[in-house]
Design a protein around this motif. Structure first.
Motif, short mmCIF file in Angstrom:
data_model
loop_
_atom_site.label_atom_id
_atom_site.label_comp_id
_atom_site.label_asym_id
_atom_site.label_seq_id
_atom_site.Cartn_x
_atom_site.Cartn_y
_atom_site.Cartn_z
N GLY A 56 0.79 -1.22 0.00
CA GLY A 56 0.00 0.00 0.00
C GLY A 56 0.82 1.27 0.00
N ARG A 57 2.13 1.15 0.24
CA ARG A 57 3.01 2.33 0.25
C ARG A 57 4.04 2.30 -0.87
N PHE A 58 4.54 1.11 -1.19
CA PHE A 58 5.56 0.95 -2.22
C PHE A 58 4.96 0.31 -3.46
N ALA A 59 5.52 0.64 -4.61
CA ALA A 59 5.08 0.04 -5.87
C ALA A 59 6.29 -0.27 -6.73
N ILE A 60 6.38 -1.52 -7.18
CA ILE A 60 7.47 -1.92 -8.05
C ILE A 60 6.97 -1.98 -9.49
N GLN B 23 8.85 2.75 -6.38
CA GLN B 23 8.26 4.00 -5.91
C GLN B 23 7.89 3.82 -4.44
N MET B 24 8.47 4.65 -3.59
CA MET B 24 8.24 4.54 -2.15
C MET B 24 7.53 5.79 -1.66
N ASN B 25 6.33 5.61 -1.16
CA ASN B 25 5.51 6.70 -0.64
C ASN B 25 5.26 6.52 0.85
N SER B 26 4.83 7.59 1.49
CA SER B 26 4.52 7.54 2.93
C SER B 26 5.65 6.89 3.72
#
Length: 120
Positions: free
Chosen positions: A64-68, A80-83
């Motif tokens: 829910g926070r990172f997307a590869i 992509q690393m969020n929050s």
């Protein structure tokens, strides 16, 4: 010989975002599983995320926070690393493996790592 080079690490405040990149050379990585791992001081290297032809996998701590994602034309994989949280602070490594896998020991190729530091 496969070479993996990570880019994009740095210092960010808690709640911020960073995008890591991993460029592969030496051969096309289209048929490989590409993974991201991380290692904090004093801890073992742990799985973060992976992408293969059959899908993506994530550690529970980053769901829910990172997307590869990957760009096969550029032989590159992204994270992509969020929050971001202070506990995300670690050296992040890119890795490649011929089969879908989440275990560190199964990966054949590794980058040199990039430091991510999240301040509180």
């Amino acid at each position: 010989q496969v070479q993996l080079v990570e880019f994009g690490g740095g210092l960010v405040q808690a709640g911020g975002s960073l995008r890591l990149s991993c460029a592969a050379s030496g051969r096309t990585m289209n048929g490989y599983t590409m993974g991201w791992f991380r290692q904090a001081p004093g801890l073992e290297r742990e799985f973060v995320a992976s992408v293969s032809a059959s899908g993506t996998d994530y550690a529970d701590s980053v769901k829910g926070r990172f997307a590869i994602s990957r760009d096969n034309a550029r032989n590159t994989v992204f994270l992509q690393m969020n929050s971001l949280k202070p506990e995300d602070t670690a050296v992040y490594y890119c890795a490649a493996e011929s089969e879908r896998a989440t275990e560190t020991r199964l990966y054949d190729y590794w980058g040199q790592g990039t430091q991510v530091t999240v301040s509180s």
